[in-house]
Design an enzyme around this catalytic site. Structure first.
Site, PDB file in Angstrom:
ATOM      1  N   SER A 186       1.041  -1.457  -0.047  1.00  0.00           N
ATOM      2  CA  SER A 186       0.061   0.073  -0.199  1.00  0.00           C
ATOM      3  C   SER A 186       1.109   1.141   0.000  1.00  0.00           C
ATOM      4  CB  SER A 186      -1.044  -0.100   1.113  1.00  0.00           C
ATOM      5  OG  SER A 186      -2.057   1.019   0.941  1.00  0.00           O
TER       6      SER A 186
ATOM      7  N   HIS B 106      -7.535  -5.792  -1.014  1.00  0.00           N
ATOM      8  CA  HIS B 106      -6.301  -5.074  -0.816  1.00  0.00           C
ATOM      9  C   HIS B 106      -5.370  -5.787  -0.011  1.00  0.00           C
ATOM     10  CE1 HIS B 106      -3.842  -1.422  -0.844  1.00  0.00           C
ATOM     11  NE2 HIS B 106      -4.124  -1.039   0.467  1.00  0.00           N
TER      12      HIS B 106
ATOM     13  N   ASP C 212       0.163  -4.037  -4.104  1.00  0.00           N
ATOM     14  CA  ASP C 212      -1.249  -3.554  -4.266  1.00  0.00           C
ATOM     15  C   ASP C 212      -1.008  -2.003  -3.642  1.00  0.00           C
ATOM     16  OD1 ASP C 212      -3.840  -3.230  -5.320  1.00  0.00           O
ATOM     17  OD2 ASP C 212      -4.587  -3.362  -3.512  1.00  0.00           O
TER      18      ASP C 212
END
Length: 326
Positions: A178, A264, A202
């Protein structure tokens, strides 16, 4: 005739869905983004940046070493403190992986333990967990602004580590999730792309679509992106960032997931499984429509794993199950 028109409509719909994120995503000012606590938090993308917090923020980074000699009790390594490194279990003869968590997270967040254990259960590795919580617990826009600063700090630490131990940049792999994905990209940039590999799990999407500080293919000798929640308004950045980019199950939603948080987080779960088993295989895609329709027909390439000598290019779709090890 009706069937032809229907197929044309479906094709156009998929084309619209599959266009590159730069041309399709406009995040709303007020939205929700997940923290490491597994909860969605309200964020304001036009919110105020805490500039004072950013002063000296990279100095707050904490680097915690785990090896097979200390698999659960970490040893703290300190930049500009050679003894903290020489007296630790760091072994320059072994490969090194650095793990960077995401927003509202810390060294105890699930990603760190899962990936750490995958490496240490497999072989001798220096696993360093970067705890950048002092920035990560700030509001989202402040965290985004500070990510490049903290990333540069990580790069400077790695340079110092190499200088003290004689370790080779060719044995170092940065893994970030992230916001942490963009963070490790900036660390690699600080080191002029000399690191063996960066894996971006991600990478965060909000405020990164047109952000020149996002992770990219110049940040290491090999950069790999794994996108699990991209799409039109996904939490992740849905366009390629590396030499090779994987879009598991299409790259926007994942099997057995009912929430964006699950989609996610699946990126780091897939990566950990791939380190252990190297069993997730992607197929090369010619375009985004093939990724969406699961019609890729190109060659195969392993997703994730711990190989520091991977080389390749292009976009791949990998199909997985919804249960570990996927």
């Amino acid at each position: 005739m009706k069937l032809t028109l229907a197929l044309l409509f479906v094709s156009l719909a998929y084309t619209a869905y599959a266009v590159p994120i730069e041309e399709s995503v406009t995040y709303p000012r007020h939205m929700q983004f997940p923290g490491g606590d597994g909860v969605m938090h309200d964020i304001d993308l036009d919110g105020e940046v805490d500039e004072e917090l950013l002063i000296g923020i990279a100095e707050r980074n904490v680097y915690i070493l785990f090896t097979r000699l200390n698999p659960t009790a970490g040893q703290t390594l300190v930049i500009n403190d050679a003894d903290s490194i020489r007296n630790s279990n760091f072994n320059p003869a072994h490969n090194t992986v650095v793990i960077s968590h995401g927003w509202l997270s810390n060294q105890n967040t699930g990603i760190n333990g899962l990936i750490r254990d995958a490496y240490l259960n497999k072989g001798d590795t220096n696993v360093i967990v970067l705890d950048w919580r002092r920035l990560a617990i700030s509001n989202y826009v402040t965290a985004v602004r500070g990510v490049p600063i903290v990333g540069v700090g990580l790069g400077q630490f790695i340079r110092y580590l190499v200088g003290v131990t004689g370790a080779s940049y060719d044995t170092i792999h940065l893994v970030g999730f992230s916001l942490g994905a963009h963070l490790v990209g900036n660390a690699g940039r600080e080191l002029e792309g000399r690191l063996a590999r960066i894996t971006a799990l991600d990478p965060a999407g909000p405020l990164w679509v047109f952000n020149s500080n996002r992770v990219n293919s110049k940040d290491a000798k090999y950069v790999e992106g794994i996108h699990t929640n991209g799409g039109l308004i996904g939490l992740g950045y849905g366009s390629p960032v590396g030499h090779v980019d994987f879009f598991p199950n299409g790259g926007s939603s994942q099997p057995s997931c009912l929430t964006p948080i699950c989609d996610h987080n699946r990126a780091w779960e897939l990566f950990a499984a791939s380190v252990s088993y190297n069993h997730l295989i992607g197929r090369k895609c010619s375009n985004d429509i093939q990724i969406t329709l699961n019609s890729c027909r190109g060659g195969t390439f392993p997703m994730g794993n711990d190989d520091l000598h991977k080389q390749g290019s292009g976009k791949y779709r990998a199909n997985t199950s919804g249960k570990y090890p996927f």
